[in-house]
Design an enzyme around this catalytic site. Structure first.
Site, PDB file in Angstrom:
ATOM      1  N   GLU A   1      -0.227  -9.394  -0.630  1.00  5.53           N
ATOM      2  CA  GLU A   1      -1.657  -9.720  -0.491  1.00  5.53           C
ATOM      3  C   GLU A   1      -2.330  -9.782  -1.868  1.00  5.53           C
ATOM      4  OE1 GLU A   1      -2.183  -6.570   2.605  1.00  5.53           O
ATOM      5  OE2 GLU A   1      -3.269  -8.170   3.620  1.00  5.53           O
TER       6      GLU A   1
ATOM      7  N   ALA B   1       0.860  -1.192   0.000  1.00  4.97           N
ATOM      8  CA  ALA B   1       0.000   0.000   0.000  1.00  4.97           C
ATOM      9  C   ALA B   1       0.891   1.236   0.000  1.00  4.97           C
ATOM     10  CB  ALA B   1      -0.885  -0.012   1.242  1.00  4.97           C
TER      11      ALA B   1
ATOM     12  N   GLU C   1       3.761  -5.235   7.498  1.00  7.19           N
ATOM     13  CA  GLU C   1       2.852  -4.216   8.057  1.00  7.19           C
ATOM     14  C   GLU C   1       3.087  -3.980   9.540  1.00  7.19           C
ATOM     15  OE1 GLU C   1       2.014  -6.521   5.879  1.00  7.19           O
ATOM     16  OE2 GLU C   1       0.480  -5.811   4.491  1.00  7.19           O
TER      17      GLU C   1
ATOM     18  N   GLY D   1       0.718  -5.100   1.027  1.00  6.89           N
ATOM     19  CA  GLY D   1      -0.396  -5.199   0.088  1.00  6.89           C
ATOM     20  C   GLY D   1       0.032  -5.826  -1.231  1.00  6.89           C
TER      21      GLY D   1
HETATM   22  C1  LIG Z   1      -4.258  -1.208   3.947  1.00  7.96           C
HETATM   23  C2  LIG Z   1      -4.107  -2.713   3.768  1.00  7.96           C
HETATM   24  C3  LIG Z   1      -2.896  -3.316   4.361  1.00  7.96           C
HETATM   25  C4  LIG Z   1      -1.697  -3.081   3.571  1.00  7.96           C
HETATM   26  C5  LIG Z   1      -0.687  -2.388   4.140  1.00  7.96           C
HETATM   27  C6  LIG Z   1       0.563  -2.210   3.439  1.00  7.96           C
HETATM   28  O1  LIG Z   1       0.830  -2.703   2.383  1.00  7.96           O
HETATM   29  S1  LIG Z   1       1.654  -1.236   4.275  1.00  7.96           S
HETATM   30  C7  LIG Z   1       3.081  -1.209   3.257  1.00  7.96           C
HETATM   31  C8  LIG Z   1       3.843  -2.462   3.404  1.00  7.96           C
HETATM   32  N1  LIG Z   1       5.060  -2.371   2.637  1.00  7.96           N
HETATM   33  C9  LIG Z   1       6.237  -2.089   3.212  1.00  7.96           C
HETATM   34  O2  LIG Z   1       6.359  -1.922   4.402  1.00  7.96           O
HETATM   35  C10 LIG Z   1       7.418  -2.000   2.285  1.00  7.96           C
HETATM   36  C11 LIG Z   1       8.136  -0.708   2.482  1.00  7.96           C
HETATM   37  N2  LIG Z   1       9.209  -0.525   1.528  1.00  7.96           N
HETATM   38  C12 LIG Z   1      10.391  -1.175   1.629  1.00  7.96           C
HETATM   39  O3  LIG Z   1      10.608  -2.016   2.464  1.00  7.96           O
HETATM   40  C13 LIG Z   1      11.463  -0.781   0.648  1.00  7.96           C
HETATM   41  O4  LIG Z   1      11.137   0.488   0.159  1.00  7.96           O
HETATM   42  C14 LIG Z   1      11.647  -1.740  -0.554  1.00  7.96           C
HETATM   43  C15 LIG Z   1      12.227  -3.064  -0.054  1.00  7.96           C
HETATM   44  C16 LIG Z   1      10.333  -1.969  -1.281  1.00  7.96           C
HETATM   45  C17 LIG Z   1      12.637  -1.084  -1.541  1.00  7.96           C
HETATM   46  O5  LIG Z   1      13.815  -0.753  -0.880  1.00  7.96           O
HETATM   47  P1  LIG Z   1      14.885   0.227  -1.519  1.00  7.96           P
HETATM   48  O6  LIG Z   1      16.043   0.257  -0.574  1.00  7.96           O
HETATM   49  O7  LIG Z   1      15.106  -0.175  -2.924  1.00  7.96           O
HETATM   50  O8  LIG Z   1      14.194   1.647  -1.579  1.00  7.96           O
HETATM   51  P2  LIG Z   1      13.780   2.619  -0.386  1.00  7.96           P
HETATM   52  O9  LIG Z   1      13.349   1.876   0.808  1.00  7.96           O
HETATM   53  O10 LIG Z   1      14.819   3.661  -0.222  1.00  7.96           O
HETATM   54  O11 LIG Z   1      12.470   3.285  -0.994  1.00  7.96           O
HETATM   55  C18 LIG Z   1      12.524   4.080  -2.168  1.00  7.96           C
HETATM   56  C19 LIG Z   1      11.454   5.151  -2.081  1.00  7.96           C
HETATM   57  O12 LIG Z   1      10.163   4.530  -2.115  1.00  7.96           O
HETATM   58  C20 LIG Z   1       9.396   4.957  -1.012  1.00  7.96           C
HETATM   59  N3  LIG Z   1       8.549   3.823  -0.605  1.00  7.96           N
HETATM   60  C21 LIG Z   1       8.925   2.556  -0.394  1.00  7.96           C
HETATM   61  N4  LIG Z   1       7.858   1.791  -0.079  1.00  7.96           N
HETATM   62  C22 LIG Z   1       6.784   2.619  -0.113  1.00  7.96           C
HETATM   63  C23 LIG Z   1       5.406   2.413   0.116  1.00  7.96           C
HETATM   64  N5  LIG Z   1       4.899   1.214   0.407  1.00  7.96           N
HETATM   65  N6  LIG Z   1       4.597   3.482   0.010  1.00  7.96           N
HETATM   66  C24 LIG Z   1       5.076   4.690  -0.292  1.00  7.96           C
HETATM   67  N7  LIG Z   1       6.388   4.937  -0.521  1.00  7.96           N
HETATM   68  C25 LIG Z   1       7.221   3.899  -0.430  1.00  7.96           C
HETATM   69  C26 LIG Z   1      10.416   5.330   0.040  1.00  7.96           C
HETATM   70  O13 LIG Z   1       9.861   6.210   0.981  1.00  7.96           O
HETATM   71  C27 LIG Z   1      11.502   5.946  -0.789  1.00  7.96           C
HETATM   72  O14 LIG Z   1      11.105   7.262  -1.083  1.00  7.96           O
HETATM   73  P3  LIG Z   1      12.192   8.451  -1.156  1.00  7.96           P
HETATM   74  O15 LIG Z   1      12.894   8.450   0.169  1.00  7.96           O
HETATM   75  O16 LIG Z   1      13.091   8.080  -2.273  1.00  7.96           O
HETATM   76  O17 LIG Z   1      11.350   9.653  -1.413  1.00  7.96           O
END
Ligand SMILES: CCC/C=C/C(=O)SCCNC(=O)CCNC(=O)[C@H](O)C(C)(C)COP(=O)([O-])OP(=O)([O-])OC[C@H]1O[C@@H](n2cnc3c(N)ncnc32)[C@H](O)[C@@H]1OP(=O)([O-])[O-]
Length: 719
Positions: free
Chosen positions: A103, A61, A123, A100
């Protein structure tokens, strides 16, 4: 958004497009709804593949949308529509499928992953649970114990582990989309009933109650007050005990509580703060995006005590060749053995070959002549460090970066003793350096942006949370720790016990209270520093004047314990007692309690009842107040820098977001009011005097934390 194409004549290919991680924003969700409908209604399409652009399936998400009014189609019905489709839908997973994103993939009928892909439901680390059906589908797919593990820890699994667990159906080393298209063609026309995970019963599990009881206990212990891990267990329990529809209702209820919680806000703030600190900037105007780091292939570490050994391991594990220098032969041999052991154990844990050949040991500083960067980790003595820096300047090739791991000395002074001060920065690691996440990169007024960029990039490579900070006594972390520890000492004088103070802080969420921490790190460390500052006075003077030193309130309690040889765990006695020196289990010590009683009597102090709230307010608000001074002085560029330092290096509970975020949550006016209250009661304690920045922020209407930067700039321009 999502793009639609027809490939191999009869496969509808849906590509998620939302750089950089294809997060499921409103536009992407709308795109998926539209393209799925299009594929399902096209009679020429026999099966569907969903993939993400640029080698990443989906990062979940869109976290940025969480704080706002969410628009666009909701995830749950979107995923249901995919699962109930009458044509096979295959997820082609490259890069990451997280939250998500996974999911969505679990709603597909098949999942094909690239061998380098990572999957997970993280999450929980954002204060949430997988509430788009993930908490209900994953246990049905892989069983309750494995799902509990993944959902409560949020850990990412490799494609190989995902295959073994049954999350994916196939792993490929080749083009994932091609493999998924081929697979989609091969399953076209097959019955999809067995592939709809929501229709599966949860695999039977003997002793379900005992399992949940055990996991709940474990989670409560490690969560230290965080609510999301507990909700995750409750959601999986619903999957294991209720029909799918009722389980989904429970998932929704639990998510509703989490979604608007302060903990979720704190954890999501931490997620963005950790990324924001990489975009460092210096008061000179130098910035991360305009400063080019120098390449570092070869590094050296000078001094192989505890810190030097850890730093050597951290560098070698990053793949660098390292020259490790220790002038005494015996110490060099001991260090070699210790470093090899650490490298071997680390490699075993990670299932890789140990980088033993990456380290060359030498007694001679000349051996570092051709390295790109040196980290000095010799004893904390300015004369010794100055000598080492002068030797390094003479020996190293031009342009070699000279870094010091000092935690207490003046980086500028060291820099000024070298011919090229622009090449000098602090790299302040935390013990054990190969384990602890935090790295403070300390720049002085003459450090070049390139030197800072190089140290920051190296920190990132080492997997550290690297934060660039200005030079001052204690830098950011230890400078804020000083008033926190002093308040804890004062509370003992006034009637508290180490047990009471520690309990209040541990209930707040710190893994260890201040006194247990002090026993672990050694009371003699602070004693040495206070002696150096001329604060430690021998003798048995009593009364108030004996507790005023250098014009401010001072508690000699720590010094008195050290004079008794009570250095903490290493001597088996400190603020607590231990079974034997080196033992870790702290027990209350009656000696300490009667010592405190005698001390209070000697100084005419009357013990009063102190509650947890006072402990928290005095210790934490004093620390936060110092944080405001640090922001005002420009030592930290923003509150995120301070918060990342505290969460990753000082045990500040992540679900409370860091000290500055916590102050923002409590309310700046409240923090100010309590500081004023305590300052009136303790006028001889300067660190309770509210910082002028805090006052000015409150006067300007207490802007929310993301507006502090702007507010500080405006306030400074008015001065
Ligand atoms: C509601 C129903 C339930 C669902 C809930 C969910 O899914 S909750 C979500 C569950 N998902 C997670 O918890 C996964 C969270 N993400 C990660 O773990 C890592 O970003 C990665 C492994 C996907 C990529 O790693 P990497 O080292 O290659 O890259 P990096 O980490 O440096 O990120 C690059 C840029 O992308 C941005 N950004 C990233 N994700 C999101 C996002 N979801 N959204 C928005 N932005 C996001 C990040 O801020 C950064 O922006 P900046 O600073 O450049 O402006």
């Amino acid at each position: 958004m999502a793009e639609y194409n027809r490939v191999s004549e009869c496969v509808g290919l849906i590509t998620l497009r939302n750089p950089p991680v294809n997060a499921l924003s409103a536009a992407v969700r709308q795109g998926i709804v539209d393209t799925v409908q299009r594929a399902l209604s096209d009679p020429n399409v026999k099966s569907v593949v969903i993939c993400g652009q640029n080698g990443i399936f989906c990062g979940g998400a869109d976290i940025k949308e969480f704080g706002s009014n969410m628009t666009g189609p909701p995830l749950i019905p979107m995923i249901h529509a995919i699962e109930s489709a009458n044509k096979p839908v295959v997820a082609a997973i490259e890069g990451s499928a997280l939250g998500g994103g996974l999911e969505l993939a679990l709603g597909c009928h098949y999942r094909i992953a690239h061998s380098k892909a990572r999957l997970g439901l993280p999450e929980v680390s954002l204060g949430l649970l997988p509430a788009a059906g993930g908490s209900q589908r994953l246990p049905r797919l892989i069983g309750v114990p494995a799902a509990l593990n993944l959902i409560t820890t949020g850990r990412h699994v490799t494609a190989a582990e995902a295959l073994q667990l049954g999350i994916v159906d196939q792993v490929t080393d080749h083009n994932t989309v091609d493999a998924a298209v081929k697979f989609a063609l091969s399953v076209a026309g097959r019955s999809l009933d067995p592939r709809r995970i929501s229709t599966h019963p949860c695999p039977q599990q003997p002793d379900l109650d005992a399992l949940f009881e055990e996991v709940m206990q474990k989670v409560r212990q490690s969560a230290r007050g965080a609510i999301a891990p507990i909700a995750c267990v409750q959601a999986v329990r619903a999957a294991a005990t209720l029909p799918y529809a009722q389980g989904m209702e429970r998932e929704r209820e639990l998510m509703a509580t989490l979604f608007t919680s302060g903990q979720a806000r704190a954890l999501q703030y931490c997620f963005f703060a950790e990324r924001a600190v990489g975009r460092w900037r210096m008061p000179s105007g130098a910035r991360w995006d305009t400063s080019k780091p120098r390449p570092v292939h070869k590094a050296a570490v000078i001094g192989l005590g505890t810190m030097g050994r850890g730093i050597t391991v951290a560098l070698a594990q990053t793949g660098l060749s390292v020259i490790a220098v220790e002038t005494q032969e015996k110490q060099l041999m001991e260090a070699k053995q210790a470093i090899s052991g650490m490298l071997e154990r680390g490699a075993k844990r990670r299932g890789v070959a140990p980088a033993l050949d990456g380290v060359i040991y030498s007694q001679n500083i000349q051996a570092v002549a051709d390295v790109d960067l040196v980290i000095e980790a010799v004893f904390e003595d300015i004369a010794l460090k100055t000598k080492v820096f002068q030797q390094l300047s003479a020996v190293c090739k031009p342009g070699t970066l000279l870094c010091t791991n000092t935690s207490a000395l003046d980086v500028d002074q060291l820099a000024s003793e070298t011919p090229n001060p622009e090449l000098v920065v602090g790299m302040h690691f935390f013990a054990p350096a190969h384990v602890m996440k935090l790295l403070e990169v300390v720049y002085g007024p003459r450090s070049s942006p390139q030197a800072v960029a190089t140290a920051m990039q190296l920190g990132k490579k080492m997997g550290k949370a690297s934060v660039a900070v200005g030079n001052c006594r204690g830098f950011v972390g230890n400078r804020m720790l000083k008033p926190y520890i002093e308040e804890a000492f004062f509370l003992l004088e006034e009637g508290a016990t180490p047990e009471l103070v520690d309990q209040a802080l541990e209930e707040f969420g710190f893994p260890m209270g201040v006194f247990r921490m002090s026993d672990l790190s050694g009371l003699d460390v602070g004693w040495r520093v206070r002696k150096g500052d001329g604060l430690v006075e021998p003798g048995t003077a009593s009364g108030r004047s004996a507790r005023i030193r250098q014009g401010r309130r001072y508690s000699p309690l720590g010094d008195l314990l050290c004079e008794e040889g009570r250095f903490g765990q290493k001597t088996g006695r400190g603020w607590y007692q231990y079974d034997k020196p080196g033992s870790r289990v702290a027990r209350s010590d009656p000696w300490l309690h009667s010592f405190l009683g005698a001390y209070r009597a000697q100084h005419g102090l009357v013990a009063r009842r102190i509650d947890h709230q006072e402990v928290l307010e005095r210790c934490l608000y004093a620390l936060i107040n110092e944080g405001f001074h640090i922001l005002d002085d420009g030592i930290a560029a923003g509150p995120e820098d301070i918060d990342v330092i505290y969460v990753s290096g000082y045990g500040w509970p992540r679900h409370r977001g860091g000290p500055m975020f916590y102050a923002n949550m409590v309310g700046l006016a409240k923090v100010l009011e309590r500081l004023e209250h305590y300052q009136q009661l303790h006028p001889e304690v300067p660190h309770l005097q509210p910082s002028s920045l805090l006052r000015r922020l409150v006067a300007s209407g207490s802007p929310p934390i993301h507006k502090w930067g702007e507010a500080i700039k405006k306030l400074h321009s008015q001065l």
